[in-house]
Enzyme design. Structure first.
Site, PDB file in Angstrom:
ATOM      1  N   VAL A 172      31.463  59.181  -2.931  1.00 38.47           N
ATOM      2  CA  VAL A 172      31.627  60.200  -1.898  1.00 38.47           C
ATOM      3  C   VAL A 172      30.240  60.619  -1.446  1.00 38.47           C
ATOM      4  CG1 VAL A 172      32.280  62.625  -1.496  1.00 38.47           C
ATOM      5  CG2 VAL A 172      33.904  61.058  -2.560  1.00 38.47           C
ATOM      6  N   CYS A 173      30.111  60.887  -0.162  1.00 42.09           N
ATOM      7  CA  CYS A 173      28.864  61.406   0.414  1.00 42.09           C
ATOM      8  C   CYS A 173      27.721  60.430   0.141  1.00 42.09           C
ATOM      9  CB  CYS A 173      28.604  62.805  -0.138  1.00 42.09           C
ATOM     10  SG  CYS A 173      27.440  63.807   0.826  1.00 42.09           S
ATOM     11  N   GLY A 174      26.559  60.949  -0.265  1.00 39.60           N
ATOM     12  CA  GLY A 174      25.403  60.095  -0.501  1.00 39.60           C
ATOM     13  C   GLY A 174      25.507  59.216  -1.721  1.00 39.60           C
TER      14      GLY A 174
ATOM     15  N   THR B 120      29.375  57.490   4.403  1.00 41.21           N
ATOM     16  CA  THR B 120      28.451  58.376   3.718  1.00 41.21           C
ATOM     17  C   THR B 120      28.364  59.670   4.514  1.00 41.21           C
ATOM     18  OG1 THR B 120      26.291  58.461   2.609  1.00 41.21           O
ATOM     19  CG2 THR B 120      26.325  57.609   4.865  1.00 41.21           C
TER      20      THR B 120
ATOM     21  N   GLY C 269      33.219  60.100   3.142  1.00 38.98           N
ATOM     22  CA  GLY C 269      32.142  60.739   3.887  1.00 38.98           C
ATOM     23  C   GLY C 269      31.578  61.929   3.134  1.00 38.98           C
TER      24      GLY C 269
END
Length: 229
Positions: free
Chosen positions: A93-95, A113, A143
Site C-alpha cells: 500500500v502507498c509507498g 502507489t 494507492g
C-alpha cells in the site's frame, strides 16, 4: 507484513484489520523492539526477519515517511526478494510499492502507489497505474494511505471469495463519506496539490536518488520480469 521505523500506521492497520479475520498475520522487523511510526504510534513486531516463515501466502509492505531510508537496506531488500520469490501474493500500500520495486519484485508489473510518487515507479521497472487498487497477476498494490482498507477487502475477496469480503466490509461499516471532495489531485486542484506535493518532495527526491544508486549496482536484476504467481 513488514514493519520499519517511520512507516504510516494506517497503511498497515487498514489492510491488517480485514486480513486478520482470515489468516495469521506476522508483523516482521529486524528485532522485536517496538517500531515507531511516522505519527508517533508504536507497533510491536511479532517475529523477526530471520524467524519469519519462509513460505508465505501474502507478503505485504506499507509506505511511510521513513520508507526512503530503507530503500537501500540490503537486509530488508534481501528478505523481501527471498520471501517474494515464493509468496502466493506480493503486495503493498502507498509507498510500499517503491520498497517492493527496490527489491526487484515489480519489474514488468503494473502497480499503484501514492499519487506524489507515481513518477518513480518506472525507475524500478514497474508501470504506474492511477487506480485505487491494482491487480497484475499475483501482485496487488494499493494507492495512498486510505487505499489500504480497499486493498485489504480486495485481497480478502481474491483469496476467500466475494461474500466473505462483503460481510467484512459491512462488519467494519466501511461506507466512506469524506468531509471534503479533495482526496485526489484531480479533485483537489492545482494550488492544493502543489502544497502537498512540495511537502513530500524530500521523500520522493531521496527515493529517486536511491533508485539510481540501486540501478547502478544492478540490484534486482535477478528478479527481472514476472515471478511465478
Amino acid at each position: 507484513m513488514l514493519l520499519y521505523p517511520g512507516l504510516t500506521a494506517l497503511d498497515l492497520v487498514g489492510p491488517q484489520t480485514p486480513l486478520s479475520r482470515f489468516m495469521e498475520v506476522h508483523l516482521v522487523w529486524k528485532t522485536l523492539d517496538p517500531v515507531l511510526t511516522d505519527s508517533g504510534m508504536t507497533i510491536t513486531p511479532t517475529t523477526t526477519l530471520a524467524e519469519c516463515p519462509e513460505d508465505l501466502d501474502v507478503l505485504f509492505v506499507p509506505g511511510g515517511r521513513g520508507q526512503a531510508q530503507h530503500l537501500d537496506d540490503m537486509q530488508v531488500l534481501a528478505f523481501l526478494a527471498d520471501r517474494g520469490s515464493r509468496a502466493r501474493y506480493v503486495t503493498s500500500v502507498c509507498g510500499g510499492s517503491l520498497i517492493l520495486g527496490a527489491a526487484g519484485l515489480l519489474r514488468g508489473y503494473r502497480a499503484a502507489t501514492h499519487w506524489t510518487a507515481r513518477h518513480l515507479l518506472p525507475a524500478f521497472g514497474a508501470c504506474n497505474v492511477d487506480d485505487r487498487v491494482v491487480i497484475d497477476r499475483n501482485r496487488i498494490t494499493g494507492g495512498g494511505v486510505t487505499a489500504g482498507l480497499d486493498f485489504g477487502l480486495t485481497l480478502v475477496s481474491e483469496m476467500f471469495g466475494e461474500q466473505p469480503a462483503k460481510e467484512t466490509q459491512l462488519a467494519l461499516e466501511y461506507d466512506p463519506l469524506p468531509p471534503f471532495d479533495v482526496g485526489s489531485p484531480e479533485k483537489a486542484g492545482a494550488e492544493l496539490t502543489t502544497v502537498v506535493r512540495d511537502a513530500m518532495s524530500d521523500i520522493n527526491d531521496r527515493t529517486a536518488a536511491l533508485a539510481e544508486k540501486l540501478a547502478a549496482k544492478g540490484w534486482g536484476r535477478s528478479h527481472d520480469g514476472p515471478l511465478a504467481g
